[in-house]
Design a protein around this motif. Structure first.
Motif, PDB file in Angstrom:
ATOM      1  N   ILE A 100       1.003  -1.074   0.108  1.00  0.00           N
ATOM      2  CA  ILE A 100      -0.240   0.084   0.069  1.00  0.00           C
ATOM      3  C   ILE A 100       1.056   1.080  -0.072  1.00  0.00           C
ATOM      4  CG2 ILE A 100      -1.863   1.299   0.942  1.00  0.00           C
ATOM      5  CD1 ILE A 100      -2.487  -1.560   2.481  1.00  0.00           C
ATOM      6  N   GLY A 101       1.532   1.544  -0.934  1.00  0.00           N
ATOM      7  CA  GLY A 101       2.690   2.419  -1.261  1.00  0.00           C
ATOM      8  C   GLY A 101       4.148   1.962  -0.694  1.00  0.00           C
ATOM      9  N   SER A 102       5.000   2.541  -1.269  1.00  0.00           N
ATOM     10  CA  SER A 102       6.457   2.094  -0.856  1.00  0.00           C
ATOM     11  C   SER A 102       6.849   2.480   0.540  1.00  0.00           C
ATOM     12  CB  SER A 102       7.599   2.239  -1.780  1.00  0.00           C
ATOM     13  OG  SER A 102       7.692   3.736  -1.798  1.00  0.00           O
ATOM     14  N   LYS A 103       6.103   3.592   0.993  1.00  0.00           N
ATOM     15  CA  LYS A 103       6.438   3.956   2.185  1.00  0.00           C
ATOM     16  C   LYS A 103       6.216   3.100   3.595  1.00  0.00           C
ATOM     17  CE  LYS A 103       5.957   8.271   5.064  1.00  0.00           C
ATOM     18  NZ  LYS A 103       5.499   9.641   4.932  1.00  0.00           N
ATOM     19  N   GLU A 104       5.082   2.384   3.192  1.00  0.00           N
ATOM     20  CA  GLU A 104       5.007   1.412   4.212  1.00  0.00           C
ATOM     21  C   GLU A 104       5.775   0.210   4.351  1.00  0.00           C
ATOM     22  OE1 GLU A 104       1.416  -1.097   4.365  1.00  0.00           O
ATOM     23  OE2 GLU A 104       2.079  -2.181   2.299  1.00  0.00           O
ATOM     24  N   GLY A 105       6.311  -0.111   3.048  1.00  0.00           N
ATOM     25  CA  GLY A 105       7.564  -1.252   2.999  1.00  0.00           C
ATOM     26  C   GLY A 105       8.703  -0.721   3.842  1.00  0.00           C
ATOM     27  N   ILE A 106       9.267   0.429   3.875  1.00  0.00           N
ATOM     28  CA  ILE A 106      10.182   0.968   4.735  1.00  0.00           C
ATOM     29  C   ILE A 106      10.022   0.646   6.097  1.00  0.00           C
ATOM     30  CG2 ILE A 106      11.733   2.876   5.359  1.00  0.00           C
ATOM     31  CD1 ILE A 106      10.723   4.101   2.685  1.00  0.00           C
ATOM     32  N   MET A 107       8.887   0.531   6.528  1.00  0.00           N
ATOM     33  CA  MET A 107       8.575   0.400   7.968  1.00  0.00           C
ATOM     34  C   MET A 107       8.705  -1.007   8.056  1.00  0.00           C
ATOM     35  SD  MET A 107       7.813   2.077  10.836  1.00  0.00           S
ATOM     36  CE  MET A 107       8.061   1.351  12.376  1.00  0.00           C
ATOM     37  N   GLY A 126      19.339  12.119   2.717  1.00  0.00           N
ATOM     38  CA  GLY A 126      18.661  11.235   2.248  1.00  0.00           C
ATOM     39  C   GLY A 126      16.688  11.430   2.805  1.00  0.00           C
ATOM     40  N   TYR A 127      16.093  10.577   2.282  1.00  0.00           N
ATOM     41  CA  TYR A 127      14.730  10.380   2.426  1.00  0.00           C
ATOM     42  C   TYR A 127      14.429  10.139   4.252  1.00  0.00           C
ATOM     43  CZ  TYR A 127       9.684   9.030   1.917  1.00  0.00           C
ATOM     44  OH  TYR A 127       8.268   8.591   2.063  1.00  0.00           O
ATOM     45  N   PRO A 128      13.547  11.223   4.958  1.00  0.00           N
ATOM     46  CA  PRO A 128      13.531  11.281   6.205  1.00  0.00           C
ATOM     47  C   PRO A 128      12.868   9.774   6.648  1.00  0.00           C
ATOM     48  CG  PRO A 128      13.035  13.110   5.572  1.00  0.00           C
ATOM     49  CD  PRO A 128      13.042  12.202   4.225  1.00  0.00           C
ATOM     50  N   HIS A 176      18.606   9.313  -6.926  1.00  0.00           N
ATOM     51  CA  HIS A 176      18.624   9.596  -5.189  1.00  0.00           C
ATOM     52  C   HIS A 176      17.742  10.912  -4.939  1.00  0.00           C
ATOM     53  CE1 HIS A 176      20.476  11.459  -1.723  1.00  0.00           C
ATOM     54  NE2 HIS A 176      20.066  10.398  -1.349  1.00  0.00           N
ATOM     55  N   MET A 177      16.757  10.723  -4.128  1.00  0.00           N
ATOM     56  CA  MET A 177      16.253  11.709  -3.614  1.00  0.00           C
ATOM     57  C   MET A 177      16.794  12.238  -2.324  1.00  0.00           C
ATOM     58  SD  MET A 177      13.734  13.697  -1.620  1.00  0.00           S
ATOM     59  CE  MET A 177      13.662  12.566  -0.417  1.00  0.00           C
ATOM     60  N   PRO A 178      17.044  13.496  -1.780  1.00  0.00           N
ATOM     61  CA  PRO A 178      16.721  14.773  -2.797  1.00  0.00           C
ATOM     62  C   PRO A 178      17.837  15.252  -3.832  1.00  0.00           C
ATOM     63  CG  PRO A 178      17.899  15.440  -0.635  1.00  0.00           C
ATOM     64  CD  PRO A 178      17.863  13.825  -0.841  1.00  0.00           C
ATOM     65  N   PRO A 207      11.676   4.607  -6.478  1.00  0.00           N
ATOM     66  CA  PRO A 207      10.587   5.357  -6.852  1.00  0.00           C
ATOM     67  C   PRO A 207      10.721   6.170  -8.120  1.00  0.00           C
ATOM     68  CG  PRO A 207      10.750   6.425  -4.756  1.00  0.00           C
ATOM     69  CD  PRO A 207      12.059   5.194  -4.948  1.00  0.00           C
ATOM     70  N   TYR A 208      12.060   6.410  -8.408  1.00  0.00           N
ATOM     71  CA  TYR A 208      12.085   7.928  -9.278  1.00  0.00           C
ATOM     72  C   TYR A 208      12.601   7.388 -10.828  1.00  0.00           C
ATOM     73  CZ  TYR A 208      10.716  10.637  -5.326  1.00  0.00           C
ATOM     74  OH  TYR A 208      10.128  11.354  -4.271  1.00  0.00           O
ATOM     75  N   SER A 209      12.820   6.068 -10.798  1.00  0.00           N
ATOM     76  CA  SER A 209      13.580   5.751 -12.029  1.00  0.00           C
ATOM     77  C   SER A 209      12.798   5.932 -13.464  1.00  0.00           C
ATOM     78  CB  SER A 209      13.862   4.305 -11.938  1.00  0.00           C
ATOM     79  OG  SER A 209      12.962   3.590 -11.854  1.00  0.00           O
ATOM     80  N   ASN A 233       9.559  -0.377  -5.229  1.00  0.00           N
ATOM     81  CA  ASN A 233       9.307   0.578  -6.004  1.00  0.00           C
ATOM     82  C   ASN A 233       7.703   0.892  -6.101  1.00  0.00           C
ATOM     83  OD1 ASN A 233       9.489   1.619  -8.697  1.00  0.00           O
ATOM     84  ND2 ASN A 233      10.920  -0.132  -9.237  1.00  0.00           N
ATOM     85  N   SER A 234       7.466   1.803  -6.816  1.00  0.00           N
ATOM     86  CA  SER A 234       6.242   2.490  -6.632  1.00  0.00           C
ATOM     87  C   SER A 234       5.514   3.096  -7.892  1.00  0.00           C
ATOM     88  CB  SER A 234       6.406   3.702  -5.657  1.00  0.00           C
ATOM     89  OG  SER A 234       5.335   4.861  -5.541  1.00  0.00           O
ATOM     90  N   LEU A 235       4.137   3.232  -7.778  1.00  0.00           N
ATOM     91  CA  LEU A 235       3.390   3.593  -9.004  1.00  0.00           C
ATOM     92  C   LEU A 235       3.020   5.397  -8.635  1.00  0.00           C
ATOM     93  CD1 LEU A 235       3.084   0.776  -9.601  1.00  0.00           C
ATOM     94  CD2 LEU A 235       0.925   1.461 -10.549  1.00  0.00           C
ATOM     95  N   SER A 236       3.645   5.690  -7.359  1.00  0.00           N
ATOM     96  CA  SER A 236       3.185   7.008  -6.976  1.00  0.00           C
ATOM     97  C   SER A 236       3.539   8.204  -8.241  1.00  0.00           C
ATOM     98  CB  SER A 236       3.735   7.259  -5.613  1.00  0.00           C
ATOM     99  OG  SER A 236       3.123   6.716  -4.830  1.00  0.00           O
ATOM    100  N   LYS A 237       4.856   7.933  -8.374  1.00  0.00           N
ATOM    101  CA  LYS A 237       5.438   8.989  -9.266  1.00  0.00           C
ATOM    102  C   LYS A 237       5.564   8.628 -10.688  1.00  0.00           C
ATOM    103  CE  LYS A 237       7.308   9.898  -5.059  1.00  0.00           C
ATOM    104  NZ  LYS A 237       6.985  10.890  -4.224  1.00  0.00           N
TER     105      LYS A 237
HETATM  106  C1  LIG Z   1      12.655   8.357  -1.780  1.00  0.00           C
HETATM  107  C2  LIG Z   1      11.294   8.014  -1.637  1.00  0.00           C
HETATM  108  N1  LIG Z   1      10.906   6.734  -1.138  1.00  0.00           N
HETATM  109  C3  LIG Z   1       9.614   6.513  -1.027  1.00  0.00           C
HETATM  110  C4  LIG Z   1       8.858   7.268  -1.013  1.00  0.00           C
HETATM  111  C5  LIG Z   1       7.300   6.849  -0.762  1.00  0.00           C
HETATM  112  O1  LIG Z   1       6.288   6.791  -1.945  1.00  0.00           O
HETATM  113  P1  LIG Z   1       5.156   6.020  -1.878  1.00  0.00           P
HETATM  114  O2  LIG Z   1       4.212   6.919  -2.226  1.00  0.00           O
HETATM  115  O3  LIG Z   1       5.250   4.745  -2.786  1.00  0.00           O
HETATM  116  O4  LIG Z   1       4.965   5.638  -0.501  1.00  0.00           O
HETATM  117  C6  LIG Z   1       9.075   8.726  -1.396  1.00  0.00           C
HETATM  118  C7  LIG Z   1       7.730   9.651  -1.405  1.00  0.00           C
HETATM  119  O5  LIG Z   1       7.871  10.601  -1.706  1.00  0.00           O
HETATM  120  C8  LIG Z   1      10.165   8.976  -1.446  1.00  0.00           C
HETATM  121  O6  LIG Z   1      10.561  10.327  -1.867  1.00  0.00           O
END
Ligand SMILES: Cc1ncc(COP(=O)(O)O)c(C=O)c1O
Length: 385
Positions: A100-107, A126-128, A176-178, A207-209, A233-237
């Motif tokens: 459900i989004g890649s952010k949850e995967g980090i957790m 890096g991404y906080p 890399h973000m940012p 997520p940015y490729s 990976n993610s469909l968000s962006k």
């Molecule tokens: C580096 C990075 N990883 C993950 C995410 C989270 O993306 P998602 O919408 O898939 O949860 C973001 C969103 O801003 C991001 O910048």
């Protein structure tokens, strides 16, 4: 008073959630702030994706709880997507876990692997969320520095000299973000070799490729990568679907099952029509990515104008939906420049310091605003700077 858990002590409210409140207050005072802060795509997904959701959600039998592993249609679509764009073979049945989004995967990854006191290498800047997820799971973050002079790639010489005895995991993210630094297969190979040598799980967040990047790369395309790496990976962006919450975790069957053991206790699957619409999105051809990128390219040109007025320095080689730019020396840090731009020009840009101390002298500008909005920001900033 209700005391919050000790684990919450280590994390604070997400910077953007606080800042958006402040922007809201300024807007209520009539300031009409132009927000160039957040990376939430403002364009819609492909029409066929919305049609799929529409058609599927009208069916009577799609509203029940779904499989914890995701629908076969979506898992197959992810596997085909990886094959087509990343030249990477994944077993749709065992090596792909929709999220459900890649952010949850980090957790989920942090909760699956970390014990109290385990150490994790996190990129600075890096991404906080890497940092907060590690801390919430009881782990300890060890920064690895990313410098412009080294193309924001990990410095493996320094890493080799670090005490790695308690390090269990490493977070990496290219493009890399940012900073917008593009991926490199050579760096991916070095990361995999480093993970193998020191028995560290390499967690790559990708997520940015597809944004302003001609050659999407996956760390899993490196030979033997699945022995030691996971990729989010993610469909968000890539598909303008940030609010839909669709991501994926890819890796070896054992790892996927371990993460699923945690995740299946957290949620109860994803709405089937959303999964089917996501599968449709993943099947789109190059025309889709080209159309999205054509818009970002035009916006980026306008954004350069704004950065030139602010006398910031930036690379024109960046990927992703942001521009990372070095602030002029007369500002103490990115917060000072961001505040001046916000309070005097009514434009919000993100101070680089929120991504870690390595971002102190930078700001990050988002391309998720229309050309007209960016032009208006240029006009406003011009009168002050
Ligand atoms: C580096 C990075 N990883 C993950 C995410 C989270 O993306 P998602 O919408 O898939 O949860 C973001 C969103 O801003 C991001 O910048």
């Amino acid at each position: 008073m209700m005391r919050t858990s000790k684990r919450l002590d280590s994390v604070h409210e997400y910077y953007f959630s606080q800042k958006l409140r402040e922007i809201d207050t300024l807007n209520k005072q009539g300031k009409n702030i132009i927000n160039l802060g957040i990376g939430s795509p403002d364009m819609p997904p492909h029409e066929d994706v919305i049609n799929t959701l529409n058609v599927e959600s009208r069916k009577p039998d799609v509203h029940a709880y779904q499989n914890y592993k995701g629908s076969p249609a979506l898992r197959n679509a992810f596997a085909n997507w990886y094959k087509e764009w990343y030249k990477t073979e994944l077993n749709a049945e065992t090596e792909v876990l929709p999220l459900i989004g890649s952010k949850e995967g980090i957790m989920h990854i942090c909760m699956t692997y970390l014990n109290e006191g385990d150490e994790v290498l996190v990129p600075n800047p890096g991404y906080p969320t890497y940092r907060s997820a590690v801390q919430l799971a009881g782990g300890v973050c060890i920064n690895y520095e990313l410098n412009e002079s080294n193309n924001y790639y990990p410095d493996f010489n320094t890493l080799e000299k670090t005490d790695l005895s308690k390090v269990k995991l490493l977070w990496a993210n290219y493009p890399h973000m940012p900073t917008g630094q593009q991926a490199s297969i050579n760096v991916f190979e070095q990361l995999i070799a480093f993970g193998k040598k020191h028995d560290i799980l390499i967690c790559h967040d990708n997520p940015y490729s597809f944004i302003l990047n001609d050659s999407p790369l996956s760390i899993l395309s490196v030979k033997g990568a699945k022995d030691v790496a996971l990729e989010l990976n993610s469909l968000s962006k890539s598909h303008n679907m940030a609010g839909w919450r669709v991501g994926v975790l890819c890796g070896a069957q054992e790892r996927i099952n371990e993460v699923l053991r945690f995740k299946s206790n957290m949620d109860s699957g994803m709405f089937l029509p959303v999964q089917l619409a996501a599968a449709k999105a993943l099947s789109l051809d190059k025309t889709w990515y080209n159309s999205v990128n054509a818009v970002y390219k035009k916006r980026r040109e306008k954004m350069y104008e704004l950065l030139d007025i602010l006398k910031c320095n930036y690379s024109i080689q960046q990927s992703g939906m942001f521009i990372w730019a070095k602030i002029p020396k007369k500002f103490e840090n990115g917060y000072a420049l961001s505040d001046k731009v916000l309070y005097e020009s009514n434009v919000f840009i993100t101070p680089g310091g929120i991504f870690g101390s390595g971002g102190d002298k930078y700001v990050r500008l988002s391309l998720c605003a229309t050309e007209q909005k960016i032009q208006e920001a240029v006009n406003r900033v011009k009168t002050v700077f």
